[in-house]
Design a protein around this motif. Structure first.
Motif, short mmCIF file in Angstrom:
data_model
loop_
_atom_site.label_atom_id
_atom_site.label_comp_id
_atom_site.label_asym_id
_atom_site.label_seq_id
_atom_site.Cartn_x
_atom_site.Cartn_y
_atom_site.Cartn_z
N LYS A 622 -5.84 5.13 14.28
CA LYS A 622 -5.15 3.94 14.75
C LYS A 622 -5.65 2.70 14.06
O LYS A 622 -4.88 1.86 13.58
CB LYS A 622 -5.32 3.81 16.27
CG LYS A 622 -4.59 2.62 16.86
CD LYS A 622 -4.79 2.59 18.39
CE LYS A 622 -4.08 1.41 19.00
NZ LYS A 622 -4.27 1.38 20.48
N ALA A 623 -6.99 2.65 14.02
CA ALA A 623 -7.58 1.49 13.35
C ALA A 623 -7.21 1.49 11.90
O ALA A 623 -6.90 0.44 11.30
CB ALA A 623 -9.10 1.49 13.51
N ALA A 624 -7.15 2.69 11.30
CA ALA A 624 -6.77 2.74 9.87
C ALA A 624 -5.34 2.34 9.70
O ALA A 624 -4.97 1.64 8.73
CB ALA A 624 -7.00 4.15 9.34
N THR A 625 -4.44 2.78 10.63
CA THR A 625 -3.01 2.40 10.53
C THR A 625 -2.83 0.91 10.66
O THR A 625 -2.08 0.26 9.92
CB THR A 625 -2.22 3.14 11.59
OG1 THR A 625 -2.38 4.58 11.40
CG2 THR A 625 -0.72 2.79 11.49
N GLU A 626 -3.47 0.30 11.57
CA GLU A 626 -3.36 -1.16 11.74
C GLU A 626 -3.87 -1.92 10.53
O GLU A 626 -3.30 -2.91 10.09
CB GLU A 626 -4.13 -1.58 12.99
CG GLU A 626 -3.49 -1.07 14.27
CD GLU A 626 -4.34 -1.39 15.52
OE1 GLU A 626 -5.47 -1.95 15.32
OE2 GLU A 626 -3.87 -1.18 16.64
N ALA A 627 -5.01 -1.38 10.03
CA ALA A 627 -5.56 -2.06 8.86
C ALA A 627 -4.61 -1.95 7.69
O ALA A 627 -4.41 -2.90 6.89
CB ALA A 627 -6.93 -1.47 8.51
N ARG A 628 -3.93 -0.77 7.50
CA ARG A 628 -3.00 -0.62 6.37
C ARG A 628 -1.79 -1.52 6.55
O ARG A 628 -1.26 -2.09 5.58
CB ARG A 628 -2.58 0.85 6.27
CG ARG A 628 -1.57 1.16 5.22
CD ARG A 628 -2.02 0.68 3.84
NE ARG A 628 -3.26 1.38 3.46
CZ ARG A 628 -3.99 1.06 2.38
NH1 ARG A 628 -3.59 0.02 1.62
NH2 ARG A 628 -5.10 1.73 2.11
N THR A 629 -1.32 -1.60 7.81
CA THR A 629 -0.17 -2.48 8.08
C THR A 629 -0.48 -3.92 7.73
O THR A 629 0.32 -4.63 7.10
CB THR A 629 0.24 -2.37 9.54
OG1 THR A 629 0.60 -0.99 9.83
CG2 THR A 629 1.42 -3.26 9.85
#
Length: 744
Positions: A622-629
């Motif tokens: 989740k944290a990785a997805t938010e960071a990529r967004t």
């Protein structure tokens, strides 16, 4: 006689010379065109003068018919005169009239014989019966002188029709001219040719129409040949030749002078104009004189015929009286006594002879009175012509030309008519007388009849002498006037010479002053030209200055406007440059932030991949997805959900790589406190120093104009420009490389 009058006229002309010179025009004589070859005289006026003199000559030599034709031509138009005297046509009108006169019965031997036969027939009975008384059979030839003149001189004169009435030169003058021609021969072939023509017919005295005249020979001797050059028009020589020409023309020497080189043409033209004026002025009295000659000549013929008839009747009466005396003294029964009828017839014939003689005496008296009237008219007209000549300062009689002889003829005819009238009256008295006085009166009548010609010649010569005396008196009076005028002219000349000397001195002074004035004028002119040149240069310079000033004003205005625009643009450019630097800095900062977010997203994705299968895997993903967004939004890429990572083979965990250190740009040096902060725009970080600009020099003041066309524009005060240090371009910033993602 004509030559004597011409000499008097020439003397008069010479006496008038001084006055003529002062009155002569000074303008150049215009020579009319002439088609005659040079070896012939100039033709100006010559034919007209020949026509006049030829007509006058015919008038003087003619009988009744020729005098009528000649007088009509002379008093008519020039064209009528030219037609009557045309030599080409043989002067036909005059010649026809001459033939009528020649063939006329009047004055002819036939008429004379018939008249004597008539007298003798009347005398026949008295001769037949009175031979013893000494009565002749044949009547005397009372018209012997008349018939002799008709058959002799008159007939010779008729045949001279066609001459122009000029005077031939004497043999002595011709010999002198020939000697002079021999002396001059060879000097000029052209003049030699003309001289041969001059001397060819100089000796001819009859039938010499247009031949060399006495005036031509006199001119040749006077000039020693021919004139070499034309004298000045106001000179004595010029006027002498002009007067000599007019005197010659007045004597019917009508030709123009021989003049191969036309040297005398100006004098001929001048003389022609003056002569024609003189001739035209006296036209009226001249015509009256011509008509008077014709009338007087006709009247003397009448009186002469009446005289002859009266003498015949007186002779017949004398025969009858002698017959009556002879038979009156005889007894009635004398042997050979005529019958009583003869005595009765003798009484009748005597009465008839006395009546006829008285009638002829009346005819002669009437004709004599008419001739006297004509002569008086001629004399009055001549005096009128003299008055015109005196008024024109011309010689008396010259303008009358041939009419001078007409006056002589008229007066001589009147004298002849008077003599014939006296003879006729004496014959009439003889016829009326008794036998004792008859012979005496008859002899007186015969004597008086013979005096007719003598009286004619006497009166003609007397009139010629009177004319010459009048011309001489006129010449003397005009010479006296000329002498007085000459004395006055001399005094005036002396006065004029003194005045001329004074005027000459004044003229010399005036000339010097004029030279000085001309020099001053030239200097002033040079100065004016120089001033005009300088003025032109100044005007040109002023024009250029005005143009340049206007151009400079326009340029200055444009420069000031361009300077203001450039300054504004410079400020805007500098502000834009500062904004661009800030934007670059912001972009670099955003780049760094984006890269940081990208690195963080990669790191979290790596962490999520590492924690896969653990309890923290979900949070890590989740944290990785938010960071990529967030990283995608920062870079403008559409967020793509990260695919589920493949399950890699378990690898040994590695320690996480520390994030790269943030590069901080070097601090930008701030401008010194004295530099003004540009107005407008958001506050900007310190900018690189700029090269200071040199302040623009102010426009120098314009030179003053002499005549300004408009007020000069006040120069604008230059705007102060703030000092801006040269900006140094910061070193290029290197973009940090993005960390490569590790193996997942």
């Amino acid at each position: 006689m004509r030559r004597g009058l011409a000499g008097t006229a020439l003397a008069t002309s010479a006496a008038l010379l001084a006055g003529l010179i002062t009155s002569s025009p000074a303008s150049a004589v215009e020579i009319p065109p002439d088609n005659e070859p040079p070896y012939r005289p100039i033709s100006l006026g010559e034919q007209a003068r020949l026509d006049r003199c030829a007509g006058g000559f015919a008038l003087h030599i003619g009988g009744p018919e020729m005098k009528k034709v000649a007088s009509k031509a002379l008093t008519g138009t020039p064209a009528e005169l030219a037609a009557a005297t045309d030599p080409v046509m043989g002067m036909d009108p005059l010649r026809q009239a001459m033939l009528k006169d020649r063939d006329s019965r009047e004055g002819s031997p036939v008429a004379s014989a018939e008249r004597r036969e008539r007298w003798e027939a009347s005398n026949y009975p008295y001769w037949k019966s009175g031979t013893a008384a000494g009565i002749p059979q044949y009547a005397p030839q009372f018209d012997k002188d008349v018939v002799a003149f008709t058959l002799g001189p008159q007939r010779d004169l008729y045949y001279r029709l066609g001459e122009d009435g000029h005077t031939p030169a004497s043999k002595t003058a011709v010999d002198k001219a020939k000697a002079l021609a021999a002396e001059l021969n060879g000097q000029d072939p052209n003049q030699d040719f003309v001289t041969k023509d001059l001397l060819r017919d100089a000796d001819k005295t009859e039938y010499n129409y247009r031949a060399t005249s006495a005036s031509d020979i006199a001119r040749y001797l006077r000039l020693g040949g021919y004139l070499k050059q034309t004298p000045a028009e106001d000179s004595v020589e010029f006027r002498l030749e002009v007067e000599a020409l007019k005197a010659a023309w007045g004597a019917c020497d009508s030709r123009n002078p021989l003049d191969y080189y036309r040297v005398m043409s100006p004098m001929v033209v001048t003389a022609h104009l003056e002569w024609e004026q003189e001739y035209a002025t006296q036209a009226k009295p001249r015509n009256e004189i011509v008509n008077a000659e014709v009338t007087a000549a006709a009247e003397i013929r009448k009186s002469t015929e009446a005289m002859i008839e009266a003498l015949g009747q007186a002779w017949l009466a004398d025969q009858i009286l002698t017959w009556q005396k002879y038979w009156g003294a005889q007894p009635a029964n004398a042997s050979g006594r005529p019958a009583a009828a003869v005595f009765t017839q003798a009484t009748k014939d005597l009465a008839a002879a006395r009546t006829k003689a008285a009638d002829q005496a009346k005819i002669a008296a009437t004709a004599s009175a008419a001739a006297k009237t004509a002569a008086d008219k001629a004399d009055a007209s001549q005096k009128a012509a003299w008055a015109l000549a005196d008024a024109a300062k011309a010689p008396r009689g010259r303008g009358l030309l041939f009419a001078q002889q007409s006056v002589q003829v008229a007066k001589a005819s009147a004298a002849g008519a008077e003599a014939s009238a006296k003879a006729a009256q004496t014959a009439s008295n003889a016829a009326k007388a008794t036998v004792a006085d008859s012979k005496t009166l008859y002899a007186l009548a015969q004597t008086q009849s013979h005096a007719l010609n003598t009286e004619f010649r006497r009166v003609a010569a007397q009139e010629a002498a009177a004319q010459a005396k009048a011309a001489a008196d006129s010449a003397a009076a005009q010479a006296k006037e000329a002498a007085e005028n000459a004395t006055k002219a001399k005094a005036a000349q002396t006065k004029a010479e003194n005045a001329r000397t004074t005027a000459k001195t004044a003229a010399e002074n005036a000339k010097a002053q004029r030279v000085k004035a001309e020099q001053e004028r030239d200097r002033a002119k040079s100065e004016r030209q120089k001033a005009a040149s300088e003025r032109a240069k100044a005007q040109a310079a002023e024009t250029r200055a005005v143009s340049e000033r206007e151009a400079a004003g326009r340029a200055r205005t444009a420069a000031e406007s361009a300077g203001d625009t450039a300054a504004d643009k410079l400020d805007a450019a500098e502000a834009a440059e500062i904004k661009a630097a800030l934007a670059r800095d912001g972009a670099a900062e955003a780049e760094r932030a984006m890269r940081a977010k990208d690195a963080r997203a990669s790191a979290l994705e790596a962490a999520a991949a590492a924690s896969e299968g653990t309890a923290a895997a979900g949070e890590s993903r989740k944290a990785a997805t938010e960071a990529r967004t967030a990283a995608n939004e920062a870079s403008g890429r559409r967020a793509v959900p990260a695919p589920p990572p493949a399950r890699p083979a378990p690898r040994p965990s590695r320690p996480a790589r520390p994030p790269p250190a943030r590069r901080v740009p070097p601090p930008v040096p701030r401008p010194p406190p004295t530099a003004p902060i540009p107005s407008g725009g958001p506050p900007t970080p310190p900018r690189r120093p700029l090269t200071p600009r040199r302040p623009r020099p102010s426009t120098p003041p314009k030179p003053p104009r002499r005549t300004p066309t408009r007020p000069s524009k006040r120069p604008r005060r230059p705007r102060p420009r703030p000092y801006r240090p040269r900006r140094t371009r910061p070193p290029p910033r290197r973009r940090p490389s993005r960390p490569r993602p590790g193996p997942r």
